[in-house]
Write a protein that holds these residues in place. Structure first.
Motif, PDB file in Angstrom:
ATOM      1  N   ASP A 101       2.331   9.998   5.518  1.00 32.55           N
ATOM      2  CA  ASP A 101       1.796   9.014   4.566  1.00 32.55           C
ATOM      3  C   ASP A 101       2.764   8.774   3.420  1.00 32.55           C
ATOM      4  O   ASP A 101       2.952   7.627   2.981  1.00 32.55           O
ATOM      5  CB  ASP A 101       0.444   9.494   4.017  1.00 32.55           C
ATOM      6  CG  ASP A 101      -0.643   9.509   5.084  1.00 32.55           C
ATOM      7  OD1 ASP A 101      -0.461   8.848   6.127  1.00 32.55           O
ATOM      8  OD2 ASP A 101      -1.667  10.204   4.879  1.00 32.55           O
ATOM      9  N   LYS A 104       5.802   6.758   4.673  1.00 29.99           N
ATOM     10  CA  LYS A 104       5.402   5.366   4.930  1.00 29.99           C
ATOM     11  C   LYS A 104       5.254   4.597   3.618  1.00 29.99           C
ATOM     12  O   LYS A 104       5.699   3.449   3.496  1.00 29.99           O
ATOM     13  CB  LYS A 104       4.089   5.314   5.708  1.00 29.99           C
ATOM     14  CG  LYS A 104       3.649   3.906   6.097  1.00 29.99           C
ATOM     15  CD  LYS A 104       2.372   3.934   6.899  1.00 29.99           C
ATOM     16  CE  LYS A 104       1.997   2.510   7.345  1.00 29.99           C
ATOM     17  NZ  LYS A 104       1.815   1.590   6.216  1.00 29.99           N
ATOM     18  N   ASP A 108       7.547   1.403   2.524  1.00 28.60           N
ATOM     19  CA  ASP A 108       6.943   0.105   2.177  1.00 28.60           C
ATOM     20  C   ASP A 108       7.376  -0.344   0.790  1.00 28.60           C
ATOM     21  O   ASP A 108       7.586  -1.538   0.546  1.00 28.60           O
ATOM     22  CB  ASP A 108       5.421   0.203   2.251  1.00 28.60           C
ATOM     23  CG  ASP A 108       4.910   0.338   3.679  1.00 28.60           C
ATOM     24  OD1 ASP A 108       5.665   0.013   4.615  1.00 28.60           O
ATOM     25  OD2 ASP A 108       3.760   0.789   3.856  1.00 28.60           O
TER      26      ASP A 108
END
Length: 203
Positions: A101, A104, A108
């Motif tokens: 998480d 990611k 992003d």
């Protein structure tokens, strides 16, 4: 018997005291003195100063979050990262959902267009959590954001990045790298485009 014991122990105590003085005091003092004379900057922590104020070290990374600055690697050292008193990695394994998480989210945040690849060092922490460098690719991937935030031509920012690329030591040890703090200090010295200049086309 007691005399023999004293005779046997005396050399041990004498040698222990002698080597404690030589290796615990004299040798460190000698090396410290040589380092202070020959390499005073490095011996005192490679500190970076502005006037009388210490703003960092060439050896320790800092946390930059603003759009107008280049960002370094993520850090797991301390609660907020880059804590020199808590140098450490996260110790999270490849199956950790928390790690997935976090990576990611970082990817992003750095991605400026769908499907764009993000340099690995912008989403992975170093073992120490204090790495002051990023790869040239990681710096170049941030040029568009930094230039837009500062109203500076992209070519100007990219040229600044390329001037701060440090080659491997002796041409062999390590890889090309950029010190984030040094790059951001140089960036602060670049004049921003004035309101009248902002209508001019940028590359």
């Amino acid at each position: 018997m007691l005399t023999d014991l004293k005779t046997a122990l005396r050399p041990a105590f004498v040698l222990t005291a002698l080597f404690a003085l030589l290796l615990g005091l004299a040798y460190p003092a000698l090396i410290t003195g040589i380092a202070q004379m020959a390499f005073p900057h490095q011996a005192n922590g490679s500190l970076i100063r502005e006037g009388d104020r210490v703003i960092g070290s060439e050896l320790l990374g800092q946390k930059f979050t603003g759009d107008g600055y280049f960002h370094g690697r993520p850090s797991a050292a301390g609660a907020d990262g880059y804590d020199a008193a808590a140098s450490a990695g996260s110790n999270l394994g490849p199956t950790s959902q928390a790690l997935v998480d976090r990576v990611k989210a970082d990817a992003d945040a750095h991605r400026t267009s769908p499907g764009q690849s993000v340099p690995a060092d912008l989403v992975t922490t170093s073992a120490s959590g204090l790495d002051p460098h990023i790869s040239p690719e990681a710096a170049l991937s941030q040029v568009v954001r930094v230039a837009a935030a500062r109203s500076i031509k992209r070519a100007t920012v990219e040229a600044l990045v390329r001037r701060h690329i440090e080659a491997p030591m002796f041409g062999l040890l390590g890889e090309n790298r950029i010190n984030v703090l040094a790059l951001n200090r140089a960036l602060d010295a670049v004049p921003r485009v004035t309101a009248l200049d902002r209508t001019a086309p940028r590359p």
